[in-house]
Design a protein around this motif. Structure first.
Motif, short mmCIF file in Angstrom:
data_model
loop_
_atom_site.label_atom_id
_atom_site.label_comp_id
_atom_site.label_asym_id
_atom_site.label_seq_id
_atom_site.Cartn_x
_atom_site.Cartn_y
_atom_site.Cartn_z
N ARG A 44 6.95 10.18 3.00
CA ARG A 44 6.01 10.73 3.97
C ARG A 44 4.76 9.84 4.00
NH1 ARG A 44 6.18 16.21 0.64
NH2 ARG A 44 8.45 16.53 0.71
N PRO A 45 4.35 9.39 5.16
CA PRO A 45 3.18 8.52 5.22
C PRO A 45 1.88 9.31 5.14
CG PRO A 45 4.12 8.77 7.40
CD PRO A 45 5.02 9.54 6.46
N LEU A 46 1.01 8.89 4.23
CA LEU A 46 -0.35 9.43 4.20
C LEU A 46 -1.23 8.54 5.07
CD1 LEU A 46 -2.67 11.23 3.10
CD2 LEU A 46 -2.97 9.51 1.29
N VAL A 47 -1.83 9.13 6.09
CA VAL A 47 -2.79 8.44 6.93
C VAL A 47 -4.04 9.31 7.02
CG1 VAL A 47 -3.28 7.40 9.17
CG2 VAL A 47 -0.94 7.36 8.26
N ILE A 48 -5.18 8.76 6.63
CA ILE A 48 -6.46 9.47 6.73
C ILE A 48 -7.29 8.79 7.80
CG2 ILE A 48 -8.58 10.12 5.53
CD1 ILE A 48 -6.17 11.65 4.53
N THR A 49 -7.71 9.53 8.79
CA THR A 49 -8.43 8.98 9.94
C THR A 49 -9.82 9.57 10.05
OG1 THR A 49 -8.35 8.63 12.34
CG2 THR A 49 -7.55 10.72 11.52
N ILE A 94 0.83 -1.21 0.00
CA ILE A 94 0.00 0.00 0.00
C ILE A 94 0.86 1.25 0.00
CG2 ILE A 94 -1.97 -1.10 1.11
CD1 ILE A 94 -1.03 0.18 3.76
N ASP A 95 0.26 2.35 -0.47
CA ASP A 95 0.95 3.63 -0.53
C ASP A 95 0.49 4.59 0.55
OD1 ASP A 95 2.50 3.29 -3.12
OD2 ASP A 95 0.46 2.82 -3.76
N GLY A 96 -0.64 4.30 1.17
CA GLY A 96 -1.18 5.13 2.23
C GLY A 96 -2.12 4.30 3.07
N LEU A 97 -2.68 4.90 4.08
CA LEU A 97 -3.51 4.16 5.03
C LEU A 97 -4.78 4.92 5.33
CD1 LEU A 97 -3.63 1.67 6.95
CD2 LEU A 97 -2.67 3.16 8.71
N ARG A 101 0.81 5.92 11.92
CA ARG A 101 1.81 6.71 11.18
C ARG A 101 3.21 6.15 11.43
NH1 ARG A 101 2.50 11.69 8.72
NH2 ARG A 101 4.60 12.55 8.89
N LEU A 102 3.50 5.84 12.69
CA LEU A 102 4.80 5.27 13.02
C LEU A 102 5.00 3.93 12.34
CD1 LEU A 102 5.03 6.20 16.81
CD2 LEU A 102 6.32 7.23 14.92
N ALA A 103 3.93 3.13 12.27
CA ALA A 103 4.02 1.83 11.59
C ALA A 103 4.29 2.02 10.10
CB ALA A 103 2.74 1.03 11.82
N MET A 104 3.64 3.00 9.49
CA MET A 104 3.88 3.27 8.07
C MET A 104 5.30 3.78 7.85
SD MET A 104 1.16 2.55 6.19
CE MET A 104 1.15 3.62 4.74
N GLN A 105 5.80 4.60 8.76
CA GLN A 105 7.17 5.09 8.64
C GLN A 105 8.17 3.95 8.77
OE1 GLN A 105 6.97 8.11 11.74
NE2 GLN A 105 7.17 9.73 10.22
N ALA A 141 -4.13 16.22 16.17
CA ALA A 141 -4.06 15.08 15.25
C ALA A 141 -3.43 15.46 13.92
CB ALA A 141 -5.46 14.51 15.02
N GLY A 142 -3.58 16.69 13.51
CA GLY A 142 -3.05 17.12 12.22
C GLY A 142 -1.54 17.02 12.11
N ALA A 143 -0.85 16.96 13.24
CA ALA A 143 0.60 16.78 13.20
C ALA A 143 0.99 15.41 12.67
CB ALA A 143 1.18 16.99 14.59
N HIS A 144 0.01 14.50 12.59
CA HIS A 144 0.30 13.13 12.18
C HIS A 144 -0.52 12.68 10.97
CE1 HIS A 144 2.38 12.77 16.03
NE2 HIS A 144 1.31 13.32 16.58
#
Length: 868
Positions: free
Chosen positions: A552-557, A415-418, A541-545, A564-567
Motif C-alpha cells: 500500500r503506498p503511503l503518500v502525504i500531501t 523510498i518507502d513512502g512519498l 499514488r499511481l506512480a508509487m503503486q 483526497a483521502g481515498a488516495h
C-alpha cells in the motif's frame, strides 16, 4: 416512503427576504416540471432583466433532483448547453442512486416557482432554505443563500485554523488553495473542502456538500433583522449539491464517505513515529539522527528528508556532494535492515535546468503552456520551473517514469513512502510573473549551513565503515539546499469581477496563472486550481503503486480537495512552534479525519516555524502520539527539535510512544473499519455524545476511536486540565481508577510535562499489545492484552482486525468481535491467519481497580473465557 406528489407543489405562503444585492437580480422561474419515482427535473428561466452584477446572467438553466438513497439527496442546477465547467469525474467520481434503497427517504425537496427557491427538509424540519435570496447564476459568479437556525452548530468548510465549531457572526470561509506559511486564522489555507455539517442535537446531523472547485467565499452571518444565514459566493461552476443526513454526526460522516469515497487503508508501519527536519546538511547528519534516536531509546520508525537531498533543489536529483547516491543507498539499506523506513519530499515544479526530468517532459509535452503556446514558467525552490499538466494524457506515464527511474529499488533511492509539498501549486514569482529568474531562491546553501563533510564527524556504532570518521578525505563545498472545458467565453480568468478574500491577493498571486488552459478537455486553471494538488496526489499514488504494486503506498500531501483521502494522507502544513498551533491542531485533525474523510492526518509536532521550547515540545510529543500521522518536523534557521535533545521531551516521547505502539492494532483496526465503511476514527466529543450540548464546541479534547478520551494540557505553564466528562463511566488509562462523568468538567491535577491524561470510555474492550518495542515490526511479534472497561450496564465490546500489514489485498485476515457480560468474554469471528495471535492476559477494570487474569489463549476460533 418516498414523498408523494406534494413535493412538487409550491410552498404555500412562502416569503422571501432578499439582501440588497439580490434585489437587483431577478432570479429564475421554474417550468416544465417532470418527475418520476426518484427524481425531478425542471427548466429554470431568468425571471426578468439580467442584472449582470459580476458576469453575464445565464438565461436558461436546468434543475435535476435525485433521491439517491434514503439518506442522500442530489440537487444540481446547471446551464442548458452544459458549457459551464463542472468538476471532472476523473477527479471525483460521481456517486449514483442506490438500487437497494428502501424508498423511505428522510429528506424531502420542495420548491417555489417564482422567484425559484427550494427547501430540503426532514419531516417538518427545514434543513436548507434558499428563499433567503434570489438565485444568481452568472458566467463568473454564483450566489445562493440559505437560512440557518438561530445560533447554529456548524462545522467543516476546510481547510482552516479556526475553531471546530464555526463562528456564526460576520464570518467568511474562503476556499482557494494557497501556500499559507504559519497557517493563520481566518484565511484560506492549503485545501478546499466545501462541505459543512449542521448538528441539531436530538434531531440529528445533516451535511451539505457543494461539488464545485472554483474559488468561493462562504459567508455565515445575520441579516439586520438578526436572522441567521449561510451564503455561497462562487467564481464559477455550477450548483451541485449533495445533502446527506445521519441520526448522529458519526452517521453523517459515514454518509459523506459514500459521496467522496472511503479513505485509503494505510500500512501498519506508517503508524509508527516519523522524524524530519528541513536543513539536514548531509547524509551523515541523517545517519547521526537515526543513531541518536536509537541511543536515546526513542523508537524511530521512519526517517524523512526535505528538499535538502536534491541537487540545487531540483526534483528527481541528488546532491552529489552532500547526498551522494551510494551513501544514500547505504543509509536506506541500514534502515531497512533495522526494520525502519525512509521517505523524501517531491514537489510538482520541475526545474528548467533539470536536464533529465525537464527534457523528458518537453518530449512528451506534459508541462503547462500559456495561451500563446509558450511554456508557462514560474519560480520555486530550484529557480525557474515548469509545472506538470495533470490533465495531459501522457502526464501519468511521465510521472510514473520519473518515479520508476529515480526511486528504483535496485539502482536508485528506495523510498518507502512519498511526501508531496508545494502542490497548491506554490509559485514564488508574483503575478504577473514576467521574470521568474528574478525570483529564484539562491542556489547556494543558506549562510548558516557549513561546508559539506566527507564523512561523519563522530563514530556511529552499527553503521557501515564509510559512515565513520575519516581524516583522509578533503573537504569540498557544495551548492544546493532549500533557501468540461475552458467554460463560457469572454470570462476574465485572472481578475474576475467578484473578488474572493484570497489572503494572497489576486487569484494568480503566488500560484499558477489562472488563465492557463489545460490539455485534453481544455479546462481553465481558473476553474481547476483547487484540484491541482489532489490530481498530483492521485498521479503520485499511481506512480508509487507502479514501482511497488505489492504494498500500500503511503503518500502525504499538503494540498487537498474533497475526496483526497481515498488516495492520500495529509499533514497540516507549515505551522508554528507556539501554543496556539498546538491547541488548534486538535480541531484540525478531527475535522480532516471525521468530516473530510482524510483519517491519516497530523500536524508537525513541536511546530515547523520559529523556535519551540522544552515545555511545548514535551506536551506536543505526547499530543502528537495521538494523531494518526505522527511526525516531528521543523525548519532550518530554528533550533533543532529532535525528541532526544531535551530530557523531558525524550521522556515524554518514550512514554507516549509506548502507549501508542501498544495501541497500534486498535488504531489499525479502526482505520481499516473507516476504509471500509467511512466510520471515523479521530472524533470530537459530540460525535459520541450528540445530545450533550456541552460537547458541541469542545475542541480541546477528542476521542481516539470510540474507546479512548484524550485530554491534553493546553496552556503554557499549566500542570492541570479542566477536562469535560459526559454522563458516562470512564477509567484512567494508567491506574484504572473509575471516573464517573456527570456532564461536567473535572480538574485533573499534577499533570507533569511527560504525562498526558487518557481515559478509557466504559463499554469498550481495547486490544493492546502486551508490551511496546523499538519498531512496529517488533510490536507485531508481541502477544495481546485485552483491556475490558465495562459500561454503566456492565457490558463491553470491541473488535480486532489483523492482516499482513502491507498488502493492498491481503489473502489472510482475522476479524474478531469481543463481547463481555456477566464475567464472561465471548470471542467470535473469522480466523484466517496461519499463525494465530495470542492473548497473554485480560485486564478487567472496575470499582475495585484493575483485575488481571493471566489466562493465555490463542485467537484461533470462537470461544468463551470466564474472567470471574
Amino acid at each position: 416512503m418516498l414523498r408523494s406528489l406534494l413535493f412538487l407543489l409550491p410552498l404555500a405562503g412562502a416569503t422571501t427576504i432578499e439582501s440588497r444585492s439580490s434585489q437587483e437580480c431577478p432570479g429564475y422561474k421554474a417550468s416544465n416540471i417532470q418527475q418520476d419515482a426518484t427524481s425531478l427535473t425542471a427548466d429554470l428561466t431568468l425571471a426578468g432583466a439580467p442584472c449582470n452584477s459580476y458576469g453575464t446572467d445565464l438565461k436558461d438553466l436546468r434543475l435535476l433532483v435525485e433521491y439517491q438513497t434514503d439518506e442522500r439527496l442530489h440537487v444540481i442546477i446547471y446551464d442548458v448547453d452544459e458549457e459551464v465547467y463542472q468538476v471532472p469525474e476523473s477527479v471525483l467520481p460521481r456517486v449514483g442512486s442506490n438500487e437497494n434503497s428502501n424508498n423511505d427517504t428522510v429528506l424531502g425537496f420542495d420548491y417555489v416557482e417564482e422567484p425559484f427557491s427550494f427547501t430540503v427538509s426532514k419531516g417538518d424540519e427545514v434543513l436548507f432554505d434558499t428563499s433567503a435570496s434570489t438565485l444568481v447564476f452568472q458566467s463568473q459568479y454564483l450566489k445562493l443563500r440559505t437560512w440557518l437556525p438561530d445560533d447554529p452548530y456548524l462545522y467543516g468548510l476546510g481547510e482552516h485554523s479556526d475553531p471546530l465549531r464555526l463562528p456564526t457572526n460576520n464570518y467568511t470561509r474562503t476556499l482557494w488553495n494557497r501556500d499559507a506559511y504559519g497557517t493563520p486564522n481566518h484565511t484560506n489555507l492549503y485545501g478546499s473542502h466545501p462541505v459543512y455539517y449542521d448538528h441539531r442535537g436530538k434531531s440529528g446531523t445533516h451535511g451539505v456538500f457543494l461539488l464545485n472547485s472554483n474559488g468561493m467565499d462562504i459567508k455565515i452571518n445575520k441579516t439586520t433583522e438578526g436572522k441567521q444565514y449561510l451564503e455561497y459566493n462562487a467564481l464559477g461552476g455550477v450548483f451541485d449539491f449533495y445533502f446527506f443526513y445521519g441520526e448522529n454526526p458519526k452517521q453523517a460522516s459515514i454518509e459523506y464517505s459514500k459521496i467522496v469515497g472511503s479513505p485509503a487503508m494505510q500500512s501498519y508501519w506508517t503508524l509508527g513515529f516519523h522524524n524530519c527536519r528541513y536543513g539536514y546538511r548531509d547524509v551523515y547528519e541523517l545517519a547521526e539522527v537515526v543513531y541518536n534516536y536509537s541511543q536515546a531509546n526513542i523508537p524511530l520508525e521512519t526517517m524523512w528528508t526535505d528538499i535538502d537531498y536534491m541537487d540545487k533543489r531540483r526534483v528527481f536529483t541528488l546532491d552529489p556532494q552532500r547526498f551522494p547516491l551510494e551513501k544514500m543507498r547505504e543509509l536506506v539499506t541500514y534502515l531497512h535492515n533495522h526494520d525502519q523506513h525512509y521517505i523524501v519530499m517531491v514537489d510538482p515544479a520541475v526545474s528548467v535546468s533539470n536536464n533529465s526530468a525537464y527534457n523528458k517532459g518537453l518530449q512528451q509535452g506534459v508541462f503547462l503552456h500559456t495561451q500563446n503556446g509558450s511554456l508557462y514558467e514560474g519560480a520555486v525552490w530550484p529557480g525557474v520551473t515548469v509545472f506538470p499538466d495533470w490533465f495531459h494524457s501522457d502526464t501519468q506515464d511521465y510521472w510514473t517514469g520519473q518515479f520508476d527511474n529515480f526511486f528504483d529499488a535496485e539502482s536508485g533511492v528506495d523510498i518507502d513512502g512519498l511526501w508531496i509539498d508545494m502542490n497548491e501549486a506554490s509559485n514564488f514569482c508574483p503575478y504577473p510573473c514576467t521574470d521568474p529568474a528574478g525570483f529564484a531562491i539562491s542556489d547556494n546553501l543558506p549562510p548558516a549551513a557549513p561546508p559539506v563533510r566527507p564523512s561523519s564527524p563522530r563514530p556511529l556504532p552499527g553503521f557501515p565503515a564509510d559512515f565513520q570518521p575519516s581524516s583522509k578525505r578533503s573537504l569540498k563545498r557544495a551548492q544546493g539546499g532549500k533557501g468540461s472545458k475552458a467554460g463560457l467565453p469572454n470570462r476574465n480568468l485572472t481578475d474576475p469581477p467578484y473578488t474572493i478574500q484570497n489572503a494572497a491577493g489576486v487569484l494568480s498571486m503566488s500560484t499558477i496563472q489562472t488563465d492557463i488552459i489545460h490539455a485534453g478537455e481544455g479546462y481553465a486553471e481558473y476553474d481547476t486550481h483547487n484540484i491541482y494538488g489532489t490530481m498530483m496526489s492521485t498521479a503520485s499514488r499511481l506512480a508509487m503503486q507502479s514501482r511497488r504494486p505489492d504494498v500500500r503506498p503511503l503518500v502525504i500531501t499538503r494540498s487537498t480537495y474533497a475526496g483526497a483521502g481515498a488516495h492520500v494522507g495529509h499533514w497540516l502544513g507549515d505551522n508554528l512552534s507556539d501554543w496556539a498551533h498546538y491547541r488548534i491542531s486538535i480541531a484540525q485533525i478531527v475535522a480532516f479525519a471525521s468530516m473530510f474523510q482524510i483519517p491519516m492526518v497530523g500536524a508537525d509536532v513541536c511546530g515547523f516555524g520559529s523556535n519551540t521550547t522544552e515545555e511545548l515540545c514535551s506536551r506536543w510529543a505526547s499530543l502528537g502520539a495521538f494523531y494518526t500521522f505522527y511526525r516531528d518536523h521543523n525548519e532550518l534557521g530554528n533550533i533543532p527539535q529532535e525528541f532526544y535533545r531535551w530530557p523531558t521531551v525524550a521522556e515524554s516521547a518514550r512514554k507516549a510512544i509506548d502507549i501508542r505502539y501498544r495501541l497500534l492494532d486498535y488504531i489499525y483496526t479502526s482505520l481499516h473499519r473507516q476504509s471500509q465503511t467511512g466510520e471515523p476514527f479521530l472524533q470530537p466529543l459530540f460525535y459520541l455524545y450528540p445530545e450533550d450540548s456541552n460537547t458541541f464546541a469542545n475542541d480541546l479534547q477528542f476521542f481516539y476511536g470510540d474507546a479512548i478520551l484524550v485530554s491534553p494540557v493546553t496552556n503554557e505553564g499549566s500542570t492541570s486540565v479542566n477536562a469535560y466528562f459526559p454522563d458516562d463511566i470512564f477509567y484512567d488509562w494508567y491506574t484504572g481508577a473509575v471516573v464517573r462523568g456527570h456532564g461536567a468538567s473535572l480538574t485533573l491535577s499534577n499533570v507533569n510535562l511527560t504525562h498526558i491524561p487518557i481515559h478509557i470510555r466504559g463499554g469498550n474492550i481495547v486490544p493492546v499489545r502486551s508490551s511496546s518495542a523499538m519498531t512496529t515490526t517488533e510490536v507485531r511479534e508481541k502477544g495481546f492484552e485485552l483491556i475490558i472497561a465495562p459500561g454503566l450496564n456492565g457490558t463491553a465490546s470491541g473488535s480486532l482486525y489483523l492482516d499482513d500489514g502491507d498488502s493492498p489485498e491481503p489473502s489472510a485476515v482475522t476479524e474478531i468481535e469481543f463481547e463481555y457480560s456477566n464475567g464472561v468474554l465471548h470471542i467470535q469471528g473469522e480466523f484466517g491467519q496461519d499463525t494465530p495471535a495470542t492473548v497473554e492476559k485480560c485486564t478487567l477494570l472496575g470499582e475495585s481497580g484493575r483485575t488481571e487474569v493471566t489466562q493465555s489463549f490463542e485467537l484461533s476460533g470462537s470461544k468463551e473465557v470466564k474472567l470471574k
